[in-house]
Design a protein around this motif. Structure first.
Motif, PDB file in Angstrom:
ATOM      1  N   LYS A   1       0.359  -8.241   6.635  1.00  0.00           N
ATOM      2  CA  LYS A   1       1.479  -6.600   7.209  1.00  0.00           C
ATOM      3  C   LYS A   1       1.654  -5.288   5.530  1.00  0.00           C
ATOM      4  CE  LYS A   1       5.702  -7.105   5.327  1.00  0.00           C
ATOM      5  NZ  LYS A   1       6.892  -8.188   4.233  1.00  0.00           N
ATOM      6  N   VAL A   2       1.585  -4.317   5.851  1.00  0.00           N
ATOM      7  CA  VAL A   2       1.795  -3.676   4.677  1.00  0.00           C
ATOM      8  C   VAL A   2       2.875  -3.215   4.249  1.00  0.00           C
ATOM      9  CG1 VAL A   2       1.127  -1.663   4.001  1.00  0.00           C
ATOM     10  CG2 VAL A   2      -0.302  -2.759   5.539  1.00  0.00           C
ATOM     11  N   ASN A   3       3.771  -3.524   3.197  1.00  0.00           N
ATOM     12  CA  ASN A   3       4.741  -2.820   2.554  1.00  0.00           C
ATOM     13  C   ASN A   3       4.042  -1.628   2.436  1.00  0.00           C
ATOM     14  OD1 ASN A   3       6.740  -4.495   2.827  1.00  0.00           O
ATOM     15  ND2 ASN A   3       6.510  -5.753   1.207  1.00  0.00           N
ATOM     16  N   SER A   4       5.698  -0.503   2.243  1.00  0.00           N
ATOM     17  CA  SER A   4       4.850   0.567   1.381  1.00  0.00           C
ATOM     18  C   SER A   4       6.526   0.856   0.741  1.00  0.00           C
ATOM     19  CB  SER A   4       5.025   1.656   2.260  1.00  0.00           C
ATOM     20  OG  SER A   4       3.446   1.418   2.718  1.00  0.00           O
ATOM     21  N   VAL A   5       6.696   1.694   0.021  1.00  0.00           N
ATOM     22  CA  VAL A   5       7.840   1.768  -1.371  1.00  0.00           C
ATOM     23  C   VAL A   5       7.784   3.365  -1.540  1.00  0.00           C
ATOM     24  CG1 VAL A   5       9.162   2.092  -3.432  1.00  0.00           C
ATOM     25  CG2 VAL A   5       7.345   0.337  -3.029  1.00  0.00           C
ATOM     26  N   LEU A   6       8.791   3.697  -0.440  1.00  0.00           N
ATOM     27  CA  LEU A   6       9.095   5.298  -0.393  1.00  0.00           C
ATOM     28  C   LEU A   6       9.952   6.005  -1.268  1.00  0.00           C
ATOM     29  CD1 LEU A   6       9.461   7.918   1.110  1.00  0.00           C
ATOM     30  CD2 LEU A   6      11.734   6.452   2.423  1.00  0.00           C
ATOM     31  N   ILE A   7       8.889   6.474  -2.061  1.00  0.00           N
ATOM     32  CA  ILE A   7       9.179   7.854  -3.270  1.00  0.00           C
ATOM     33  C   ILE A   7       9.488   9.466  -2.622  1.00  0.00           C
ATOM     34  CG2 ILE A   7       8.794   8.007  -5.543  1.00  0.00           C
ATOM     35  CD1 ILE A   7       6.537   6.096  -4.730  1.00  0.00           C
ATOM     36  N   PRO A   8      10.258   9.722  -2.836  1.00  0.00           N
ATOM     37  CA  PRO A   8      10.374  10.992  -2.389  1.00  0.00           C
ATOM     38  C   PRO A   8      10.202  12.135  -2.984  1.00  0.00           C
ATOM     39  CG  PRO A   8      12.971   9.178  -2.702  1.00  0.00           C
ATOM     40  CD  PRO A   8      11.801   9.412  -3.167  1.00  0.00           C
ATOM     41  N   GLY A   9       9.322  12.985  -3.011  1.00  0.00           N
ATOM     42  CA  GLY A   9       8.491  14.164  -3.545  1.00  0.00           C
ATOM     43  C   GLY A   9       7.108  13.110  -3.433  1.00  0.00           C
ATOM     44  N   ILE A  10       6.876  11.901  -3.504  1.00  0.00           N
ATOM     45  CA  ILE A  10       5.577  12.191  -4.291  1.00  0.00           C
ATOM     46  C   ILE A  10       4.843  10.449  -3.126  1.00  0.00           C
ATOM     47  CG2 ILE A  10       4.400   9.852  -6.039  1.00  0.00           C
ATOM     48  CD1 ILE A  10       6.303  10.403  -7.301  1.00  0.00           C
ATOM     49  N   ASN A  11       5.480  10.761  -2.193  1.00  0.00           N
ATOM     50  CA  ASN A  11       4.675   9.763  -0.676  1.00  0.00           C
ATOM     51  C   ASN A  11       5.584   9.877   0.417  1.00  0.00           C
ATOM     52  OD1 ASN A  11       6.118   7.838  -1.405  1.00  0.00           O
ATOM     53  ND2 ASN A  11       4.759   6.102  -1.465  1.00  0.00           N
TER      54      ASN A  11
ATOM     55  N   ILE B   1       0.859  -1.147   0.134  1.00  0.00           N
ATOM     56  CA  ILE B   1       0.111   0.560   0.137  1.00  0.00           C
ATOM     57  C   ILE B   1       1.119   1.427   0.265  1.00  0.00           C
ATOM     58  CG2 ILE B   1      -1.636   1.118   0.977  1.00  0.00           C
ATOM     59  CD1 ILE B   1      -2.565  -1.659   2.287  1.00  0.00           C
ATOM     60  N   ASN B   2       0.607   1.569  -0.759  1.00  0.00           N
ATOM     61  CA  ASN B   2       1.147   3.252  -1.225  1.00  0.00           C
ATOM     62  C   ASN B   2       1.253   4.632  -0.867  1.00  0.00           C
ATOM     63  OD1 ASN B   2       4.521   1.192  -1.953  1.00  0.00           O
ATOM     64  ND2 ASN B   2       3.772   1.169  -3.774  1.00  0.00           N
ATOM     65  N   MET B   3      -0.422   4.650  -0.895  1.00  0.00           N
ATOM     66  CA  MET B   3      -1.308   5.849  -1.067  1.00  0.00           C
ATOM     67  C   MET B   3      -2.293   4.936   0.459  1.00  0.00           C
ATOM     68  SD  MET B   3      -3.340   5.339  -3.850  1.00  0.00           S
ATOM     69  CE  MET B   3      -3.704   3.961  -3.942  1.00  0.00           C
ATOM     70  N   VAL B   4      -3.657   6.220   1.095  1.00  0.00           N
ATOM     71  CA  VAL B   4      -4.272   6.187   1.357  1.00  0.00           C
ATOM     72  C   VAL B   4      -5.202   6.961   0.562  1.00  0.00           C
ATOM     73  CG1 VAL B   4      -3.926   4.457   2.722  1.00  0.00           C
ATOM     74  CG2 VAL B   4      -3.939   7.416   3.441  1.00  0.00           C
ATOM     75  N   ASP B   5      -4.411   8.236  -1.287  1.00  0.00           N
ATOM     76  CA  ASP B   5      -5.053   9.152  -1.299  1.00  0.00           C
ATOM     77  C   ASP B   5      -5.236   8.083  -3.124  1.00  0.00           C
ATOM     78  OD1 ASP B   5      -6.207  10.995  -2.721  1.00  0.00           O
ATOM     79  OD2 ASP B   5      -4.944  12.367  -0.785  1.00  0.00           O
ATOM     80  N   PRO B   6      -6.157   8.490  -3.274  1.00  0.00           N
ATOM     81  CA  PRO B   6      -6.074   8.226  -5.261  1.00  0.00           C
ATOM     82  C   PRO B   6      -4.794   9.572  -5.400  1.00  0.00           C
ATOM     83  CG  PRO B   6      -8.436   7.861  -4.476  1.00  0.00           C
ATOM     84  CD  PRO B   6      -7.097   8.577  -3.213  1.00  0.00           C
ATOM     85  N   GLU B   7      -5.218  11.032  -5.235  1.00  0.00           N
ATOM     86  CA  GLU B   7      -4.637  11.895  -6.077  1.00  0.00           C
ATOM     87  C   GLU B   7      -2.920  11.863  -5.841  1.00  0.00           C
ATOM     88  OE1 GLU B   7      -5.873  14.616  -6.681  1.00  0.00           O
ATOM     89  OE2 GLU B   7      -7.568  14.203  -6.554  1.00  0.00           O
ATOM     90  N   VAL B   8      -2.485  10.673  -4.618  1.00  0.00           N
ATOM     91  CA  VAL B   8      -1.101  10.866  -4.362  1.00  0.00           C
ATOM     92  C   VAL B   8      -1.238   9.221  -5.454  1.00  0.00           C
ATOM     93  CG1 VAL B   8       0.711   9.513  -3.319  1.00  0.00           C
ATOM     94  CG2 VAL B   8      -1.338  11.221  -2.443  1.00  0.00           C
ATOM     95  N   GLY B   9      -1.881   8.266  -5.056  1.00  0.00           N
ATOM     96  CA  GLY B   9      -1.990   7.439  -6.392  1.00  0.00           C
ATOM     97  C   GLY B   9      -1.402   7.348  -7.680  1.00  0.00           C
ATOM     98  N   GLN B  10      -2.166   8.000  -8.030  1.00  0.00           N
ATOM     99  CA  GLN B  10      -2.133   8.439  -9.628  1.00  0.00           C
ATOM    100  C   GLN B  10      -1.084   8.489 -10.628  1.00  0.00           C
ATOM    101  OE1 GLN B  10      -4.036  11.603 -11.156  1.00  0.00           O
ATOM    102  NE2 GLN B  10      -3.749  13.380  -9.560  1.00  0.00           N
ATOM    103  N   HIS B  11      -0.529   9.169  -9.979  1.00  0.00           N
ATOM    104  CA  HIS B  11       1.548   9.447  -9.126  1.00  0.00           C
ATOM    105  C   HIS B  11       2.420   8.203  -9.506  1.00  0.00           C
ATOM    106  CE1 HIS B  11       0.012  13.546 -10.315  1.00  0.00           C
ATOM    107  NE2 HIS B  11       0.221  13.530  -9.146  1.00  0.00           N
TER     108      HIS B  11
ATOM    109  N   ARG C   1      14.930   9.910  -8.100  1.00  0.00           N
ATOM    110  CA  ARG C   1      15.386   9.576  -7.043  1.00  0.00           C
ATOM    111  C   ARG C   1      14.871   8.123  -6.063  1.00  0.00           C
ATOM    112  NH1 ARG C   1      15.938  11.345  -2.539  1.00  0.00           N
ATOM    113  NH2 ARG C   1      15.280  13.502  -1.396  1.00  0.00           N
ATOM    114  N   GLY C   2      15.020   7.800  -5.346  1.00  0.00           N
ATOM    115  CA  GLY C   2      15.344   7.360  -4.264  1.00  0.00           C
ATOM    116  C   GLY C   2      15.668   7.628  -2.967  1.00  0.00           C
TER     117      GLY C   2
END
Ligand code: SF4
Ligand code: SF4
Lengths: 71, 507
Positions: free
Chosen positions: B246-256, B196-206, B296-297
Motif C-alpha cells: 500500500k502506498v501512503n501519501s501526505v497531501l501538502i498544499p502548494g508542495i505536492n 511516498i510523497n513524491m516521485v521527483d526529487p525536485e519536489v522531494g527536496q521541499h 497549511r493542511g
C-alpha cells in the motif's frame, strides 16, 4: 575529544546506539549516554561520526572535557 | 430492468464531481454478475481495492479481506493494533518533529507508549485474548519500522510463535526497505505500507531536509534523489516477491498537491494495490517545520477532489483514521488504555485460539449475508440517476447499531444505482457526552453532516431529531440493527418513490 548527548534534547529514540561501531552508546533508565572511553569519534570506521549523522534531534555535541581521540 | 432513461442517467453520473465511471466505484459482489468488473478497462492487477471481492483478484482479496485498514468492508468486523517498538528514524520530514510520533504513519502530534519487543509480544497476546476481532498487528513507528530492524523483526518473531493466526504488517519510508525484503518475506509479512510523497526529487527536496543512508547524512536534492530511488526499488522488490504494498501519501498544499496524481500513476504501474492519500495535519504547536512556517493542511474538499481524481486509476482508502502508533481496537476507537503493562500477564493467560476461529467463521457468514442483501436492494434501483450521501451510526459488525447521541463518528455512504459506497467518516463530539453539553455539540454535528441527506441510527432523541429535520437531514430509525448497505439503499429507494409521488411540484 569524544562526543556526548545533550540529554534535555534527546528523545531517546536509540538511532545513535544502533549506529555506533564501538558500542559506546548505552541506555540506562530511558536515557542514552556515550561512554567517553569507548568513543573513537568513528575514526577508522567511517568518515563521519555515526551518532551525529543519525541523530534526528541533532543533540550530540563535542565533549570538551575529554582529550581528542588518538588512533 | 428496462429503462429508457438509462442513457441520460449515465451521462448524469459522469458529469458529477466524482468523474469516475460508475463501474469502478461499486462495492459488492453483484458487479461480477452484471459484468461491470470487466468494463472500464479495469486490469486485474491494478484494480486493487478496499471494497469487496468482486473488484479485485482473488489472491489479493484473500489477503486483505480481514484487514480493517485495507478493506473498507473488513473495517466493520476486524480490529488492528499497532505496537510502538520502533522509535528511531532515518530521515527527517518537514511535517515531523521528533518529539512526537511519525506523522507519515500515525496520528500526528501524539506520543505513543514505547515498548520492548518482549512487552509488545505479550501485549499482542493479551489483546488477541480480549478482542476476538483482532486480525492484524502492525509496526508503524513511532519512528520508522525499518530504521529499527532488530526490534521490529524480533517483535514479529515473538508474535509468530505465540499467535500464528495474526497477520503482520509494517510501515516504512522506504529508505532501508531494499535491505530488508528478504527478512520481510521470511517472516511472512504480507502487507507493507510505504509512504511516498513524491516521485521527483525536485519536489522531494521541499519535504525532506535530510536522510541518513549508508553511514552518511545527505541533504537537499541529493537526499531526495536517494530516497526516491530506494522507495522505487523497494516497491518493485516487494511486488516481485508477492507481498502486498500500500502506498501512503501526505497531501501538502502548494508542495505536492498536483504532483500526487503523478505519484498515483507511478506507484500503480509498479504494482501497489492501494493508494491512501492523507491530509497534512499542521499545527504550530507541534513544532514541525511546516507547522512553524505556516504551511497549511488541505481542506476536506481539496482532499476529496484529489482522491476522486486518482480513484479512476486505483482504489483509494477512504476509511483511514490516521491512527496513533500504539492504537488498539476497531478503526475509529482506541482501547490501548485497557492494556497497560501491569495487566498484560493476566489477560494474556486467557488467550484461546478456538474462540478466535469461531468469531472468524461467524463474520464470514455475516458478510456473505450482507452482500446478498445489498445486491438485492441494488437490483431495485437499476436506472436511477440520482445519488445521495447517507450518514450511519455504527459500533461495528456492519450494522446500524448505535444511538445518535453515542456516536463519536458517523460513517458516510454514497448511495446510487451503483450500490452503497463507503466514502468516509466524520468525527463529531458526542451529543450525549457531558449530559448538559448537548446544545453545544449539535451545531458541529449538523456542520459535519451538512452534505448528507439522511442519518441512519439505532435510536435518536426527540430534540436532535427536530434539529436534524430543520437542517434538511432526515433522521431514520426504521433500520435499527440492520445491515448498513442494504438499509441505506432501501432508504434511498423509498426516497426516490416519495419524490416520484411529488414530481408535479419540482422538476
Ligand atoms: S562518534 Fe562514533 S564511536 Fe563515538 S559514540 Fe558516536 S558513533 Fe560511537
Ligand atoms: S539518536 Fe539522538 S535523540 Fe536518539 S537517542 Fe541518540 S541522542 Fe537521543
Amino acid at each position: 575529544m569524544a562526543y556526548k548527548i545533550n540529554a534535555s534534547a534527546c528523545t531517546a529514540c536509540g538511532a545513535c546506539e544502533q549506529e555506533c561501531p564501538n558500542d559506546a552508546i548505552y541506555e540506562k533508565n530511558g536515557l542514552f549516554a556515550i561512554k567517553a572511553d569507548g568513543c573513537t569519534e568513528c575514526i577508522g570506521h567511517y568518515d563521519d561520526p555515526q551518532c551525529i549523522a543519525a541523530c534526528p534531534a541533532d543533540c550530540i555535541v563535542v565533549d570538551k572535557s575529554v582529550p581528542r581521540y588518538q588512533a | 430492468m428496462q429503462n429508457p432513461s438509462a442513457q441520460t442517467g449515465m451521462s448524469g453520473m459522469s458529469g458529477t464531481a466524482a468523474g469516475a465511471p460508475a463501474s469502478r466505484r461499486i462495492i459488492p459482489i453483484a458487479s461480477a454478475h452484471s459484468g461491470a468488473a470487466s468494463a472500464g478497462g479495469c486490469s486485474s492487477s491494478s484494480c486493487g481495492s478496499g471494497e469487496g471481492p468482486a473488484d479485485m483478484p482473488a489472491h489479493i482479496w484473500e489477503k486483505v479481506k480481514d484487514h480493517p485498514c485495507y478493506s473498507s468492508e473488513a473495517h466493520h468486523h476486524f480490529a488492528r493494533m499497532h505496537v510502538a517498538v520502533a522509535p528511531a528514524c532515518n530521515i527527517q520530514c518537514n511535517y515531523c518533529n521528533r518529539k512526537y510520533d511519525c506523522a507519515n504513519e500515525s496520528r500526528p502530534g501524539v506520543v505513543s507508549e514505547k515498548l520492548t519487543p518482549e512487552m509488545a509480544g505479550k501485549k499482542v497476546l493479551a489483546v488477541a485474548a480480549e478482542i476476538p476481532q483482532l486480525s492484524v498487528v502492525g509496526i508503524a513507528g513511532p519512528g520508522d519500522a525499518l530504521a529499527n530492524p532488530a526490534k521490529t523483526f524480533k517483535t514479529f518473531e515473538l508474535i509468530q510463535q505465540s499467535a500464528p493466526d495474526i497477520k503482520l504488517c509494517l510501515s516504512t519510508n522506504g529508505l532501508a526497505l531494499p535491505d530488508h525484503v528478504e527478512t520481510i518475506k521470511k517472516f511472512n509479512v504480507d502487507h507493507v505500507t510505504i509512504t511516498i510523497n513524491m516521485v521527483d526529487p525536485e519536489v522531494g527536496q521541499h519535504i525532506y531536509p535530510w536522510i541518513f543512508h549508508n553511514h552518511k547524512r545527505y541533504h537537499g536534492l541529493e537526499a531526495a534523489k536517494i530516497l526516491h530511488e530506494r522507495q522505487m526499488l523497494g516497491l518493485e522488490m516487494l511486488t516481485a516477491a508477492g507481498i502486498l504494498v500500500k502506498v501512503n501519501s501526505v497531501l501538502i498544499p502548494g508542495i505536492n498537491d498536483h504532483h500526487l496524481k503523478e505519484v498515483n500513476k507511478v506507484v500503480k504501474a509498479k504494482g501497489a494495490f492501494l493508494h491512501n492519500i492523507m491530509p497534512l495535519i499542521s499545527d504550530p504547536a507541534h513544532g514541525t517545520h511546516f507547522g512553524l512556517t505556516g504551511q497549511r493542511g488541505p481542506t476536506a474538499a481539496e482532499l476529496k477532489a484529489l482522491q476522486d481524481e486518482c480513484e479512476g486509476d486505483m482504489k483509494l482508502m477512504r476509511h483511514c483514521r490516521q491512527c496513533r502508533a500504539d492504537a488498539v481496537g476497531m478503526l475509529g476507537e482506541d482501547r490501548s488504555q485497557e492494556f497497560t503493562s501491569d495487566k498484560l500477564d493476566a489477560i494474556a493467560a486467557t488467550y484461546d485460539p478456538t474462540a478466535r476461529q469461531a468469531y472468524r467463521d461467524f463474520v464470514e457468514k455475516e458478510r456473505a449475508d450482507q452482500r446478498a442483501a445489498e445486491a438485492e436492494k441494488k437490483a431495485g434501483l437499476a436506472g436511477a440517476s440520482e445519488k445521495a450521501l447517507v450518514a450511519v451510526a455504527t459500533k461495528g459488525g456492519g450494522r446500524i447499531n448505535q444511538h445518535f447521541g453515542h456516536a463519536s463518528e458517523f460513517q458516510v455512504y454514497e448511495v446510487s444505482a451503483a450500490g452503497a459506497k463507503f466514502v468516509g467518516h466524520r468525527k463529531v463530539e458526542h451529543y450525549c457526552a457531558g449530559g448538559y453539553e448537548e446544545e453545544e455539540a449539535m451545531p458541529s454535528i449538523l456542520d459535519a453532516l451538512q452534505d448528507c441527506a439522511a442519518v441512519l441510527v439505532a435510536k435518536i432523541g426527540h430534540c436532535p431529531m427536530k434539529e436534524l429535520q430543520a437542517a434538511g437531514i432526515e433522521p431514520v430509525q426504521d433500520y435499527a440493527h440492520e445491515y448498513i448497505e442494504a438499509s441505506a439503499l432501501a432508504w434511498f429507494q423509498q426516497r426516490l418513490e416519495r419524490r416520484q409521488g411529488a414530481t408535479s411540484l419540482v422538476a
